[in-house]
Scaffold this motif. Sequence first.
Motif, mmCIF file in Angstrom:
data_model
loop_
_atom_site.group_PDB
_atom_site.id
_atom_site.type_symbol
_atom_site.label_atom_id
_atom_site.label_comp_id
_atom_site.label_asym_id
_atom_site.label_seq_id
_atom_site.Cartn_x
_atom_site.Cartn_y
_atom_site.Cartn_z
ATOM 1 N N ASP A 212 0.851 -1.189 0.000
ATOM 2 C CA ASP A 212 0.000 0.000 0.000
ATOM 3 C C ASP A 212 0.883 1.234 0.000
ATOM 4 O OD1 ASP A 212 -2.218 1.532 0.048
ATOM 5 O OD2 ASP A 212 -2.707 1.215 2.170
ATOM 6 N N ASN A 218 -4.075 7.945 6.465
ATOM 7 C CA ASN A 218 -5.007 7.214 5.605
ATOM 8 C C ASN A 218 -4.852 5.709 5.721
ATOM 9 O OD1 ASN A 218 -6.306 9.414 4.676
ATOM 10 N ND2 ASN A 218 -5.125 9.587 2.762
ATOM 11 N N ASN A 221 -6.579 4.830 8.804
ATOM 12 C CA ASN A 221 -8.029 4.957 8.613
ATOM 13 C C ASN A 221 -8.612 3.823 7.776
ATOM 14 O OD1 ASN A 221 -7.908 7.265 10.068
ATOM 15 N ND2 ASN A 221 -7.997 8.645 8.295
ATOM 16 N N SER A 222 -7.784 3.286 6.886
ATOM 17 C CA SER A 222 -8.302 2.252 5.996
ATOM 18 C C SER A 222 -8.500 0.922 6.708
ATOM 19 C CB SER A 222 -7.363 2.069 4.810
ATOM 20 O OG SER A 222 -6.161 1.488 5.256
ATOM 21 N N PHE A 223 -8.058 0.870 7.954
ATOM 22 C CA PHE A 223 -8.220 -0.368 8.723
ATOM 23 C C PHE A 223 -9.712 -0.535 9.019
ATOM 24 C CE2 PHE A 223 -7.897 -3.162 12.405
ATOM 25 C CZ PHE A 223 -6.893 -4.027 12.006
ATOM 26 N N SER A 224 -10.337 -1.538 8.378
ATOM 27 C CA SER A 224 -11.799 -1.594 8.383
ATOM 28 C C SER A 224 -12.375 -2.413 9.518
ATOM 29 C CB SER A 224 -12.269 -2.149 7.037
ATOM 30 O OG SER A 224 -11.578 -3.352 6.790
ATOM 31 N N HIS A 225 -11.524 -3.030 10.322
ATOM 32 C CA HIS A 225 -12.060 -3.885 11.386
ATOM 33 C C HIS A 225 -11.997 -3.198 12.729
ATOM 34 C CE1 HIS A 225 -11.669 -7.216 8.501
ATOM 35 N NE2 HIS A 225 -10.524 -6.641 8.190
ATOM 36 N N LYS A 226 -12.654 -3.817 13.666
ATOM 37 C CA LYS A 226 -12.478 -3.396 15.045
ATOM 38 C C LYS A 226 -11.311 -4.178 15.620
ATOM 39 C CE LYS A 226 -17.085 -1.905 16.353
ATOM 40 N NZ LYS A 226 -18.340 -2.347 17.000
ATOM 41 N N SER A 264 -16.525 -11.413 12.729
ATOM 42 C CA SER A 264 -17.734 -10.574 12.700
ATOM 43 C C SER A 264 -18.097 -10.212 14.127
ATOM 44 C CB SER A 264 -18.888 -11.338 12.033
ATOM 45 O OG SER A 264 -19.230 -12.425 12.870
ATOM 46 N N CYS A 295 -2.065 -2.327 10.487
ATOM 47 C CA CYS A 295 -2.449 -2.257 9.075
ATOM 48 C C CYS A 295 -1.548 -3.143 8.244
ATOM 49 C CB CYS A 295 -2.343 -0.821 8.560
ATOM 50 S SG CYS A 295 -3.321 0.325 9.510
ATOM 51 N N GLU A 298 -2.469 -6.649 8.699
ATOM 52 C CA GLU A 298 -3.721 -6.905 7.998
ATOM 53 C C GLU A 298 -3.462 -7.060 6.489
ATOM 54 O OE1 GLU A 298 -6.637 -7.513 9.036
ATOM 55 O OE2 GLU A 298 -7.657 -7.436 7.093
ATOM 56 N N LYS A 302 -3.733 -10.557 3.559
ATOM 57 C CA LYS A 302 -4.617 -10.558 2.390
ATOM 58 C C LYS A 302 -4.083 -11.437 1.265
ATOM 59 C CE LYS A 302 -7.310 -6.349 2.698
ATOM 60 N NZ LYS A 302 -7.326 -4.930 2.386
#
Lengths: 302, 364
Positions: A212, A218, A221-226, A264, A295, A298, A302
């Motif tokens: 990335d 940013n 911020n792009s870290f979409s999980h809790k 989830s 991040c 994470e 992927k």
Amino acid sequence: MNLSVKISNISKKFNATIALNSINCEINKGEIFGFIGPDGAGKTTLFRILTSLIIPDTGTAIVDGDNVVSDYKLLRNKLGYMPGRFSLYQDLTVEENLKFFAGVFKTSIKENYHLIEPIYKQIEPFKNRRAGKLSGGMKQKLALSCALIHKPNVLFLDEPTTGVDAVSRKEFWEMLKHLKSNELTIVVSTPYMDEAAQCDRVALIQKGEILDINTPQNIVNSFSHKLFALKCDNMYELNIESQTNKNTHSAYLFGETIHWVAKSEECKMNFISEINAKNFKNFEILQIQPSIEDCFMELMTK
Amino acid sequence: MKDFIIKEFKQIFRDYRSMVILFGIPIAQVLLFGFALTMDLNDVHFAVLDKSKDEYSKKIVDKINSSDYFILDQNLNSESEITKIFEKGIVKEVIVFESNFTENFIKKGTANLQIIADASDPNTANMLVNYTKAIVDNFQQTIVTENSLKGIVIPQIEFKYNSELKSVFMFVPGIITIILMLVSAMMTSISIAREKELGTMEILLVSPIKPIQIIVGKVLPYVLLSFINFMVILILSFWVFGMPMDGNMFLLLVEAVLYIVMSLALGIFISTVSNSQQTAMLLSMFALLLPTILLSGFIFPIENMPQILQILSNIMPSKWFIIIVKSIMLKQGSFIDVWKETLILISFTVFFIVLSIKKFKIRL
């Protein structure tokens, strides 16, 4: 032209090992840009390509308007490069080293003293000491002074803070921020994730690939999980449990806690009840803000 | 460029190990050879074939015998015994007096004696003969002044077994050659390899400095130091061995500079193919020093080598330099005598310089 460095499809192999795999990246003029990644990610190889020291197998790189392969002679006049290893003459004194590198670039200490002054002032009291006898932090300041003495347009710093104490590291980043100007682009590599925040933009690099490129904020911020921090008395068991648990999206040790992400919201509740059933002493779970390292982890999964 | 040279000098002078190699080893070697040679001459056995057995011949024998250097082994009775006694190996010198030695000296004004030396050890033989001659000369002077005579003793000198004295004074040219090669080639190759090893080469490469500047910057300081070295060896060999110095000294110095530059170029070539100081050191030791010692004619005469090695010796630059030095120092040769060898050395120099500039990597 606002681009300082343009890397297109750069690949480099050493025998069977792929050091860089189709790297694309653009660095703007006057920014502090960080390549962040663990050891062996290909940072040094990339820096050596950008400083014209090695030729890429494929792809092109333009640094300050010059192609690193065909225009290397022009380029070498306006590059500043500080290799990862301390690479000055240990048997010359501080001043002699600086004088020598000024001479190599056909300039003099006087001419560009204003550029290095804030850094060099700190080691000037030791100017008659041999470079080999300096402390790590001082060596680094000297190396930076030598890399800057010819007023380069682009400065490449390969892991400048590796092996330097925390205070010196902080000081070093302060110095870089002072140096930052429209005329000087600073490209830094570092394995320390916490240093990412000091850069204007960073590229996360792993196994020769860029994961990335963005501003540190940013990326966070792009870290979409809790993200949760787990803690208990028996961290070893908890680590195994959290990594093997079917509700887990990712889990890894991070300092004194385990950083954990659930698949989830429902999985999170299931996980907590399972943990409670297994009677981990003093179990705590706390939502936290992700860091660059989270991040990075994470992105790696992927 | 200037900065590079200044930097190089500073580094050389600060590295005491380099300084020891540069100046200590040559001096030690020259002195070692020197003393090994001078101390040899003690109580050397000699024999006498005295055909006249008269006053003067006996006096000369007594004089030689009473010196510290000689011991009279035995008196011989015939020419045929000379070979036999040499073959035993104890007697190193035989002195033969003609018949009517004293009478000839007084009446004819000339008396002949013959000094035969075992030249299988040419250095010793040469010194023996010189010592004997000195004693005879001295005797003649005393006789002439004491008795106001006008005679001279004419010593005829004959070297047995190695009549041309092929390796006399050979070692000085040899040592000069090897030391210059060792110091020049090894020191430069190590100093460039050191830049690579310590990573400073990486920074130099990312600078606008050209390969030729790096190479010249490396070579120049060593040209000067090696030249000083050469002078030291020359002066020492003059003092310690009495090496003749009546050849064309200027030509010798010019040739020496040429050879030094050749060795330096060779050193740089070595460094372009080695990445660490150790490799550079080993390469210079094995690829340079040993062939130089063994194949240049320094220790073993080239004529005695097998055909293949003789051919191989032609690619040893040191062989040609030894020829030049010997020709100038021992035979008072002029440029006309050594132009071929000089040309060969120049070709070697150009070859290695071009090769090292070509091989010099502008990248990592």
